[in-house]
Scaffold this motif. Structure first.
Motif, PDB file in Angstrom:
ATOM      1  N   ALA A 159      -7.263  -0.490   0.095  1.00 61.08           N
ATOM      2  CA  ALA A 159      -7.165  -1.388   1.409  1.00 61.08           C
ATOM      3  C   ALA A 159      -6.594  -2.613   1.322  1.00 61.08           C
ATOM      4  CB  ALA A 159      -8.477  -1.141   2.239  1.00 61.08           C
ATOM      5  N   GLU A 205      -6.215   2.938   7.289  1.00 57.41           N
ATOM      6  CA  GLU A 205      -6.935   3.770   6.125  1.00 57.41           C
ATOM      7  C   GLU A 205      -7.279   5.201   6.360  1.00 57.41           C
ATOM      8  OE1 GLU A 205     -10.290   1.764   4.343  1.00 57.41           O
ATOM      9  OE2 GLU A 205      -9.572  -0.112   5.123  1.00 57.41           O
ATOM     10  N   ASP A 208      -4.286   3.483   2.309  1.00 58.66           N
ATOM     11  CA  ASP A 208      -3.979   2.745   3.396  1.00 58.66           C
ATOM     12  C   ASP A 208      -2.481   2.875   3.662  1.00 58.66           C
ATOM     13  OD1 ASP A 208      -2.917   0.622   5.266  1.00 58.66           O
ATOM     14  OD2 ASP A 208      -4.015  -1.124   3.916  1.00 58.66           O
ATOM     15  N   SER A 235       0.913  -1.168   0.077  1.00 58.42           N
ATOM     16  CA  SER A 235      -0.011  -0.011  -0.116  1.00 58.42           C
ATOM     17  C   SER A 235       1.130   1.388   0.051  1.00 58.42           C
ATOM     18  CB  SER A 235      -0.946  -0.115   1.219  1.00 58.42           C
ATOM     19  OG  SER A 235      -0.017  -0.021   2.340  1.00 58.42           O
ATOM     20  N   ARG A 292     -10.682   4.196  -3.139  1.00 58.53           N
ATOM     21  CA  ARG A 292     -10.085   3.450  -1.938  1.00 58.53           C
ATOM     22  C   ARG A 292      -9.301   2.269  -2.392  1.00 58.53           C
ATOM     23  NH1 ARG A 292     -12.797  -0.518   1.074  1.00 58.53           N
ATOM     24  NH2 ARG A 292     -11.643  -0.718   2.917  1.00 58.53           N
TER      25      ARG A 292
END
Ligand code: NAD
Ligand code: TYD
Length: 351
Positions: free
Chosen positions: A295, A252, A221, A184, A293
């Motif tokens: 994650a 996050e 994240d 991430s 997003r």
């Protein structure tokens, strides 16, 4: 494993990986191959540049004959491949540069390793460092797992996905002993100030607007870069050949919340009245194709290899700000010259 070729070791994450390997494994020779693009900076490694188990080689991973020379001159046993074009916004303006380095460069490196190892894979390893962005964009719930289908949506993530596919193809076709990790968003010392966190730290110091794309609702994240370097060390030594490991912080943050936290910490550290830095927040035109997003589910790495992040986000962010405040000369050097031209072009319509 004795002679380890790290590519992209003068960059943000690569420099932390090189430092860790040089210090932890005096019995290894670490060869750092880096083209020194705008993102590569030997100042990142000034503290270990004279170590006896460290060698820097300036070169491009797309240069096949130079790669052949390096593999035979240094008798390379393992590759830790980080060299890449890494910034999504740059990939939107110049996609071919990303295909060149990330796809052609990775293929060239795989091919050089294949030629040099010539089917003798005893104690050999090709470790490819990749990103969670290959999995695409999540909605408000869910996580990326190692078996999540690839769905890259920017030229950056598509070129990294292409490189991951090539690495797996060399595993299946030639039995190359590969391992891959997908991590991430990183943050920490030496982060180039084109990315959100260091750009915002620099702009707060300069009292310049903090450009937040769209409404600041996008979620990332975040993982402290030294924790990523630790994970890379663990996977290099204990990862199972042919496997993929996700690396993430279970951390996050919506961009706008992250920027507000950063503003609060910066006000405290600079002795400014609360709210001073927040006044700089400016909502600007959204990034094209902006992934909502990311994650990561990193439980495979935790359960199978025992890795966990070591710092909380508040600790990591605080240490990051301290590093930038203590290394203003580094910041001055990397923001002079080309950086100004990049900044003017990237944010031209907004200020
Ligand atoms: P970076 O842009 O800071 O550094 C890249 C390095 O590669 C630079 O030193 C540059 O000079 C070098 N390089 C670029 N093109 C090259 C070429 N053709 N030949 C040789 N060297 C070249 O990148 P980073 O943020 O440190 O990322 C390192 C790796 O980790 C990349 O593969 C990236 O995709 C991956 N990654 C990054 C993140 C992140 O949040 N930054 C997260 C997950 C994965
Ligand atoms: P970035 O640091 O570029 O990483 P990535 O695009 O690889 O996730 O961006 C992190 C998030 O911050 C992303 O949602 C885009 C956003 N962002 C801004 O809002 N403003 C900026 O000036 C930058 C560079 C990024």
């Amino acid at each position: 494993m004795k002679n380890i070729l790290v590519t992209g070791g003068a960059g943000f994450i690569g420099s932390h990986v090189v430092r860790r390997l040089v210090r932890q494994y005096p019995q290894y020779q670490i060869i750092n191959l880096d083209a020194l693009t705008y993102a590569g900076n030997l100042e990142n490694l000034s503290d270990i540049q004279d170590a006896t188990n460290y060698t820097f080689v300036k070169g491009n991973i797309c240069d096949a004959s130079h790669l052949d020379e390096i593999f035979s001159q240094y008798q390379i046993d393992a590759v830790v491949h980080l060299a890449a074009e890494s910034h999504v916004d740059r990939s939107i303006t110049d996609p071919l540069a990303f295909v060149q380095t990330n796809v052609i460069g990775t293929a060239s490196l795989l091919n050089a390793a294949k030629k040099y190892w010539n089917g003798n894979y005893t104690d050999k390893r090709f470790y490819h460092v990749s990103t969670d962005e290959v999995y695409g964009s999540l909605g408000e719930t869910g996580f990326f797992y190692e078996n999540t289908a690839y769905d890259p949506r920017s030229p950056y993530s598509a070129s990294k996905a292409g490189s991951d596919h090539l690495v797996r193809a060399f595993y299946h076709t030639y039995k190359m002993p590969v391992v891959i990790s997908n991590c991430s968003n990183n943050y920490g010392p030496n982060h180039f100030p084109e990315k959100l966190i260091p750009l915002s730290i620099n702009n707060i110091l300069q009292k310049k607007p903090l450009p937040v794309y769209g409404k600041g609702e996008n979620v990332r994240d975040w993982l402290y870069v030294l924790d990523h370097a630790h994970a890379i060390d663990v996977i290099l030594h204990k990862g199972v050949t042919g496997e993929t490991y996700n690396i993430g912080g279970h951390n996050e943050w919506k961009n706008i919340d992250l920027i507000r936290l950063l503003c609060k910490l910066m006000d405290e550290k600079l002795g400014q009245a609360p709210g001073t830095s927040e006044q700089l927040i400016t909502f600007v035109t959204d990034r094209a194709g902006h992934d909502l997003r990311y994650a990561i589910d990193a439980s495979k790495l935790k359960d199978e290899l025992g890795w966990l992040p070591s710092v909380t986000f508040e600790q990591g962010l605080s240490q990051t700000i301290d590093w930038f405040l203590e290394n203003k000369e580094w910041l001055d050097h990397v923001t002079s010259g080309d950086y100004q031209a990049y900044y003017e072009k990237q944010y031209a319509n907004n200020h």
